[in-house]
Scaffold this active site. Structure first.
Site, PDB file in Angstrom:
ATOM      1  N   LYS A  54       0.836  -1.212   0.000  1.00 42.70           N
ATOM      2  CA  LYS A  54       0.000   0.000   0.000  1.00 42.70           C
ATOM      3  C   LYS A  54       0.864   1.253   0.000  1.00 42.70           C
ATOM      4  O   LYS A  54       0.623   2.182  -0.758  1.00 42.70           O
ATOM      5  CB  LYS A  54      -0.886   0.023   1.257  1.00 42.70           C
ATOM      6  CG  LYS A  54      -2.115  -0.849   1.172  1.00 42.70           C
ATOM      7  CD  LYS A  54      -2.811  -0.934   2.521  1.00 42.70           C
ATOM      8  CE  LYS A  54      -3.857  -2.033   2.513  1.00 42.70           C
ATOM      9  NZ  LYS A  54      -4.254  -2.494   3.834  1.00 42.70           N
ATOM     10  N   GLN A  98      -5.132  -1.323   9.809  1.00 42.66           N
ATOM     11  CA  GLN A  98      -5.055  -2.666   9.233  1.00 42.66           C
ATOM     12  C   GLN A  98      -5.723  -3.700  10.153  1.00 42.66           C
ATOM     13  O   GLN A  98      -5.450  -3.742  11.360  1.00 42.66           O
ATOM     14  CB  GLN A  98      -3.571  -3.037   9.004  1.00 42.66           C
ATOM     15  CG  GLN A  98      -3.339  -4.371   8.334  1.00 42.66           C
ATOM     16  CD  GLN A  98      -3.734  -4.391   6.862  1.00 42.66           C
ATOM     17  OE1 GLN A  98      -3.817  -3.358   6.202  1.00 42.66           O
ATOM     18  NE2 GLN A  98      -3.986  -5.584   6.346  1.00 42.66           N
ATOM     19  N   ASP A 121     -11.551   2.922   4.108  1.00 40.21           N
ATOM     20  CA  ASP A 121     -11.977   1.517   4.066  1.00 40.21           C
ATOM     21  C   ASP A 121     -13.495   1.408   3.922  1.00 40.21           C
ATOM     22  O   ASP A 121     -14.017   0.346   3.556  1.00 40.21           O
ATOM     23  CB  ASP A 121     -11.605   0.822   5.380  1.00 40.21           C
ATOM     24  CG  ASP A 121     -10.328   0.000   5.279  1.00 40.21           C
ATOM     25  OD1 ASP A 121     -10.060  -0.538   4.195  1.00 40.21           O
ATOM     26  OD2 ASP A 121      -9.635  -0.102   6.298  1.00 40.21           O
TER      27      ASP A 121
HETATM   28  N1  GUN Z   1      -6.873  -6.505   6.127  1.00 37.76           N
HETATM   29  C1  GUN Z   1      -6.961  -7.181   4.951  1.00 37.76           C
HETATM   30  N2  GUN Z   1      -7.588  -6.428   4.024  1.00 37.76           N
HETATM   31  C2  GUN Z   1      -7.887  -5.255   4.621  1.00 37.76           C
HETATM   32  C3  GUN Z   1      -8.527  -4.068   4.174  1.00 37.76           C
HETATM   33  O1  GUN Z   1      -8.964  -3.938   3.023  1.00 37.76           O
HETATM   34  N3  GUN Z   1      -8.648  -3.072   5.096  1.00 37.76           N
HETATM   35  C4  GUN Z   1      -8.188  -3.188   6.366  1.00 37.76           C
HETATM   36  N4  GUN Z   1      -8.352  -2.146   7.200  1.00 37.76           N
HETATM   37  N5  GUN Z   1      -7.588  -4.288   6.809  1.00 37.76           N
HETATM   38  C5  GUN Z   1      -7.441  -5.309   5.936  1.00 37.76           C
END
Ligand code: GUN
Length: 297
Positions: A54, A98, A121
């Site tokens: 990311k 996350q 998100d």
């Molecule tokens: N963990 C795995 N995929 C994601 C996501 O898209 N967002 C978040 N916050 N955690 C994740």
């Protein structure tokens, strides 16, 4: 006829290109640099890989990338204080905590402490409610990416029968809302669904998001249907080592479907591209600027 393979890697590169153009415009016209902050608690290896990827892509499209790593035994109060400091930081337009968080932390509480306008998100209850009532929301990245691919491949989705397999808050439920918003007739199937095969056989669109490797065989698929495989499951290869597979049995489904997303290289790359898209959208909204077209639902 063999199914069209929907190339998520290429599509994601296109979306990131559009995001990059918007970032350049925001800088040139308004002196604004969109910023994305990711908070990672603990040292889960899979989460570390996601977060690194990311950060790299955020910088590649010209945005500010901030990463905060916190120890796995961090107190809830300290994590909430970190989120609050990001809520208050005007250079940060998107915040992602996350998941999963360690067990001693209340994920709902933490997610709902994020400013909904920065909730890239789309997990905050305000955004869930806005999406469910057809209002302008931050939309969860994986369903948004899946919708973009469906629209690109099919054009209008109006009147089509869609089955979403899986009822998670992250994928299944928001995906169903988005399909409903595009006037599909939507069924959400799950582990208790009776005669899942028959339910899936009626679908023009199948979105598989259960996290069970290759559970949808080709003889469940209506000929010509569009199959979006959200699953990313690692399985052992007979000759040793491992490989990634989706929630659908790729070969048998591809023989019947009209179009299908591969794993890897389908939905996966779209998730990060949509996170970047959401950050630009959040930045435009907070600054009362026109939102970029093609990057939102
Ligand atoms: N963990 C795995 N995929 C994601 C996501 O898209 N967002 C978040 N916050 N955690 C994740």
């Amino acid at each position: 006829m063999a199914a069209t393979v929907i190339d998520g890697k290429a599509f994601a590169a296109k979306v990131r290109g559009l995001v990059g153009e918007q970032v350049s415009k925001l800088k040139a016209d308004h002196g604004i640099i969109p910023g994305l902050a990711v908070v990672l608690v603990g040292d889960d290896p899979a989460s570390q890989v996601y977060v690194k990827s990311k950060g790299k892509m955020t910088v590649e499209v010209g945005m500010k990338s901030v990463e905060h790593r916190m120890n796995s035994d961090v107190s809830e109060a300290d994590l909430l204080a970190m989120v609050q400091s990001l809520n208050d930081d005007p250079t940060i337009h998107g915040i992602l905590v996350q998941l999963p968080l360690p067990d001693h932390l209340n994920s709902d509480l933490v997610i709902n402490s994020i400013d909904p306008a920065k909730d890239v998100d789309g997990f905050h209850i305000s955004n869930v409610g806005l999406l469910g009532t057809g209002q302008k929301a931050m939309v969860p990245c994986t369903p948004l990416g899946s919708l973009m691919m469906l629209r690109d491949h099919l054009g209008s989705l109006s009147g089509l029968n869609a089955v979403v397999i899986g009822r998670s808050n992250i994928v299944g439920k928001p995906m169903a809302q988005l399909l409903l918003g595009d006037s599909c007739t939507v069924t959400i199937a799950h582990s208790r669904t009776k005669d899942l095969a028959e339910v899936v056989r009626r679908a023009d669109i199948v979105v598989a998001a259960v996290g069970r490797s290759q559970m949808v065989p080709g003889d469940w698929i209506k000929p010509g249907a569009t199959v979006i495989d959200v699953g990313i499951n690692r399985i052992d290869k007979p000759e040793g080592g491992t490989r990634l597979v989706g929630d659908v049995e790729y070969e048998s489904c591809a023989a019947v479907a009209g179009a299908i997303t591969p794993v890897p290289g389908g939905v996966g790359p779209m998730t990060i591209a949509c996170l970047l898209a959401n950050t630009v959208t959040a930045c435009c909204r907070v600054n009362n600027l026109v939102e970029p077209k093609g990057l939102t639902a």
